[in-house]
Design a protein around this motif. Structure first.
Motif, PDB file in Angstrom:
ATOM      1  N   THR A 125       0.850  -1.203   0.000  1.00 17.24           N
ATOM      2  CA  THR A 125       0.000   0.000   0.000  1.00 17.24           C
ATOM      3  C   THR A 125       0.884   1.251   0.000  1.00 17.24           C
ATOM      4  O   THR A 125       0.497   2.299   0.523  1.00 17.24           O
ATOM      5  CB  THR A 125      -0.937   0.013   1.225  1.00 17.24           C
ATOM      6  OG1 THR A 125      -0.154  -0.099   2.429  1.00 17.24           O
ATOM      7  CG2 THR A 125      -1.929  -1.132   1.179  1.00 17.24           C
ATOM      8  N   SER A 126       2.072   1.117  -0.586  1.00 10.68           N
ATOM      9  CA  SER A 126       3.068   2.193  -0.493  1.00 10.68           C
ATOM     10  C   SER A 126       2.744   3.398  -1.355  1.00 10.68           C
ATOM     11  O   SER A 126       3.440   4.408  -1.287  1.00 10.68           O
ATOM     12  CB  SER A 126       4.453   1.656  -0.874  1.00 10.68           C
ATOM     13  OG  SER A 126       4.465   1.211  -2.217  1.00 10.68           O
ATOM     14  N   ASN A 127       1.673   3.323  -2.169  1.00 11.76           N
ATOM     15  CA  ASN A 127       1.282   4.517  -2.931  1.00 11.76           C
ATOM     16  C   ASN A 127       0.539   5.518  -2.056  1.00 11.76           C
ATOM     17  O   ASN A 127       0.314   6.666  -2.457  1.00 11.76           O
ATOM     18  CB  ASN A 127       0.426   4.133  -4.139  1.00 11.76           C
ATOM     19  CG  ASN A 127      -0.786   3.293  -3.746  1.00 11.76           C
ATOM     20  OD1 ASN A 127      -1.176   3.229  -2.578  1.00 11.76           O
ATOM     21  ND2 ASN A 127      -1.391   2.637  -4.732  1.00 11.76           N
ATOM     22  N   ASP A 128       0.126   5.087  -0.857  1.00 13.64           N
ATOM     23  CA  ASP A 128      -0.535   5.962   0.121  1.00 13.64           C
ATOM     24  C   ASP A 128      -1.787   6.630  -0.436  1.00 13.64           C
ATOM     25  O   ASP A 128      -2.147   7.744  -0.021  1.00 13.64           O
ATOM     26  CB  ASP A 128       0.441   7.029   0.649  1.00 13.64           C
ATOM     27  CG  ASP A 128       1.613   6.421   1.406  1.00 13.64           C
ATOM     28  OD1 ASP A 128       1.380   5.452   2.152  1.00 13.64           O
ATOM     29  OD2 ASP A 128       2.747   6.900   1.238  1.00 13.64           O
ATOM     30  N   GLU A 129      -2.466   5.949  -1.342  1.00  9.29           N
ATOM     31  CA  GLU A 129      -3.712   6.503  -1.876  1.00  9.29           C
ATOM     32  C   GLU A 129      -4.818   6.471  -0.832  1.00  9.29           C
ATOM     33  O   GLU A 129      -5.738   7.291  -0.873  1.00  9.29           O
ATOM     34  CB  GLU A 129      -4.133   5.711  -3.120  1.00  9.29           C
ATOM     35  CG  GLU A 129      -3.200   5.926  -4.319  1.00  9.29           C
ATOM     36  CD  GLU A 129      -3.654   5.145  -5.542  1.00  9.29           C
ATOM     37  OE1 GLU A 129      -4.639   4.374  -5.414  1.00  9.29           O
ATOM     38  OE2 GLU A 129      -3.030   5.298  -6.611  1.00  9.29           O
ATOM     39  N   SER A 130      -4.736   5.531   0.111  1.00  6.26           N
ATOM     40  CA  SER A 130      -5.694   5.472   1.222  1.00  6.26           C
ATOM     41  C   SER A 130      -4.929   5.712   2.515  1.00  6.26           C
ATOM     42  O   SER A 130      -4.296   4.803   3.054  1.00  6.26           O
ATOM     43  CB  SER A 130      -6.397   4.112   1.262  1.00  6.26           C
ATOM     44  OG  SER A 130      -7.186   4.001   2.435  1.00  6.26           O
ATOM     45  N   LEU A 131      -4.977   6.935   3.030  1.00  4.16           N
ATOM     46  CA  LEU A 131      -4.224   7.258   4.248  1.00  4.16           C
ATOM     47  C   LEU A 131      -4.736   6.492   5.476  1.00  4.16           C
ATOM     48  O   LEU A 131      -3.931   6.107   6.324  1.00  4.16           O
ATOM     49  CB  LEU A 131      -4.255   8.767   4.498  1.00  4.16           C
ATOM     50  CG  LEU A 131      -3.457   9.603   3.494  1.00  4.16           C
ATOM     51  CD1 LEU A 131      -3.522  11.085   3.856  1.00  4.16           C
ATOM     52  CD2 LEU A 131      -2.009   9.136   3.411  1.00  4.16           C
ATOM     53  N   PRO A 132      -6.051   6.260   5.610  1.00  6.01           N
ATOM     54  CA  PRO A 132      -6.491   5.432   6.746  1.00  6.01           C
ATOM     55  C   PRO A 132      -5.889   4.030   6.718  1.00  6.01           C
ATOM     56  O   PRO A 132      -5.539   3.478   7.759  1.00  6.01           O
ATOM     57  CB  PRO A 132      -8.021   5.390   6.582  1.00  6.01           C
ATOM     58  CG  PRO A 132      -8.359   6.655   5.869  1.00  6.01           C
ATOM     59  CD  PRO A 132      -7.212   6.858   4.909  1.00  6.01           C
TER      60      PRO A 132
END
Length: 509
Positions: A125-132
């Motif tokens: 999930t390293s693209n950090d598109e979903s911060l939660p």
């Protein structure tokens, strides 16, 4: 002394486990024990930077607002509250693992799996598109890293109960931890530059998992115990169930907290520091208010109290009102180190040093100086009283802060930078080593993990809260004023030493 031996001697437990049957296995040799704790320190240091400094850099590279990044920095507060679940580590076994390897190693192995899977999740999930989602996996990584430290600290104190025995193990553990800081802080960033953040997190995840196969290959907790393969399979299956349950509970709690914060009108523009400070101090304030009642309890009364409260009631009963002086001392002793870590890199950058110079300073120079400080602190702890070693640590830690005033007012040069970093990291390493030995001598052998978790957690509570406001402090008083203040706070601990060295534990009649 093993955890099983302590349980058999009468420490509170959840009942005898199969590993409590039969004769205890021989303890690891001193050389192997030092090597193991060197590796455990390395395994704990790697994930700490991955949910802390490296994550904040990753978020900034993805354009996340600086205020939101600041909120992510609060994840580093989680280790402060490890006392909240440390009694579980003291009391309960991990199914499968504990039957063969014992309670402490069982929890270490469970934590290793938690660290590995949390970091793999952060990698994908390293693209950090979903911060939660990023926050969820970072919190889980922090939780399992802290649980590993609780179990490893408890095992260390049981295996080496005296000051002379503790010092070399502490030194080895800190060597590993500080080596990991360099590996994660510079290594992960270089890998991310060559490849991407996914590869960087996967590489560090594999490195942090290194102790697991070594622990699995170790002797059983009790001589004659058989079924290593079955215990390993059962332990992994039980661990996956535990990890899933913890992830689900964390996700639900996080969703509820976010909903409550939005309902209360909190946003990125809200100053949450006073709120966090107030909430963080509540459990410690409750213990302090309960001191008069705890002090009047008869000896052994803590055994009839809940499993959660018993370790802390016993600690406050043994030291009485002197515990307030101890808590004040530990909250000051590492203050300067934490504050310096927050603003040292921005200082170097603003002073005009190149990334290459900073990389050398933060790598080879910092690691070698820190290891030298740890080695001296560990060595002196076996030959001098703790009062003197702690006093020297307060002075060296303060000097490590104050030398940055010289750097700030000097023309940029490699000599100035490397000398400043060497003095800072030497003082940091020395003070860290003697401080761990001091905390280890305060705890009871019946509750080593929980009591050490409380003391070490409190030691970093106030520093990490203040670190969140370090940017505002620097804006008000400048870099020279900031490092003058941070050094003075570390040095102030020395004025409490005359009280600290006179603190004696109450012995049950």
């Amino acid at each position: 002394m093993t955890a099983s031996a302590i349980d058999a001697a009468g420490a509170p437990g959840a009942g005898a486990s199969p590993s409590d049957q039969g004769a205890p296995a021989a303890q690891p040799s001193r050389r192997r024990l030092l090597g193991l704790y060197l590796l455990l320190g390395f395994a704990a240091g790697l994930p700490f930077y991955m949910f802390n400094a490296v994550l904040t850099l990753r978020l900034s590279r993805h354009g996340v607002d600086i205020v939101i990044i600041g909120f992510f920095a609060w994840i580093a507060l989680l280790p402060t509250f490890k006392f909240a679940w440390a009694p579980l580590v003291e009391r309960y076994d991990v199914p499968g693992f504990a039957r063969f390897w014992g309670r402490r190693r069982g929890w270490i192995m469970l934590s290793q799996l938690g660290i590995f899977l949390s970091m793999v999740a952060m990698a994908f999930t390293s693209n950090d598109e979903s911060l939660p989602l990023t926050a969820l996996f970072a919190i889980l990584l922090a939780f399992w890293t802290t649980t590993l430290e609780v179990a490893a600290d408890g095992w260390r104190i049981e295996l080496a109960p005296t000051q002379a025995e503790q010092a070399p193990i502490v030194a080895a553990n800190l060597w590993g931890y500080r080596s990991a800081m360099v590996a994660a802080g510079s290594g992960a960033i270089l890998v991310a530059a060559w490849a991407d953040w996914t590869v960087a997190y996967l590489v560090i995840a594999l490195a942090a998992f290194a102790p697991f196969p070594l622990l699995a290959a170790m002797r059983p907790e009790q001589m004659g115990t058989r079924g290593r393969g079955r215990a390993l399979a059962t332990g992994i299956a039980a661990s996956l169930a535990i990890l899933s349950a913890v992830a689900l509970i964390t996700a639900l709690a996080g969703a509820a907290l976010l909903s409550a914060a939005q309902g209360a009108g909190l946003s990125a523009k809200t100053n949450v520091t006073p709120i966090v400070l107030g909430v963080a101090l509540l459990p410690f304030a409750a213990l302090a208010l309960a001191l008069p009642r705890i002090n009047r309890l008869p000896a052994g009364a803590h055994a009839n109290i809940s499993a959660f409260a018993a370790p802390y009631v016993e600690l406050f009963w043994r030291y009485g009102y002197a515990m307030l002086a101890v808590l004040a001392f530990v909250s000051l002793y590492r203050m300067g180190d934490v504050l310096t870590l927050t603003l040292s890199h921005p200082l170097w950058n603003e002073a005009g040093y190149s990334l290459e110079q900073i990389g050398v300073a933060d790598g080879v120079v910092a690691l070698s100086a820190s290891m030298a400080g740890v080695a001296l602190g560990g060595w002196l702890s076996t030959r001098m009283s703790l009062g003197w070693t702690l006093a020297i640590g307060a002075v060296t830690a303060a000097a490590g802060n104050w030398i940055y005033i010289w750097l700030w007012h000097s023309d940029p040069s490699p000599f100035v930078l490397y000398t400043s970093v060497a003095v800072d990291q030497f003082g940091n390493g020395y003070a860290g080593a003697v401080f761990v030995v001091y905390l280890s001598m305060l705890v009871s052998p019946n509750y080593p993990g929980a009591q050490y978790a409380l003391l070490s957690g409190f030691a970093f509570l106030l520093p990490r809260l203040l670190a969140g406001a370090s940017g505002s402090m620097q804006t008000a008083i400048g870099y020279d004023g900031f490092f003058l203040l941070s050094g003075a706070l570390s040095f102030a601990a020395i004025f409490l030493l005359p009280l600290i060295v006179r603190v004696k534990a109450r012995v049950p009649a």
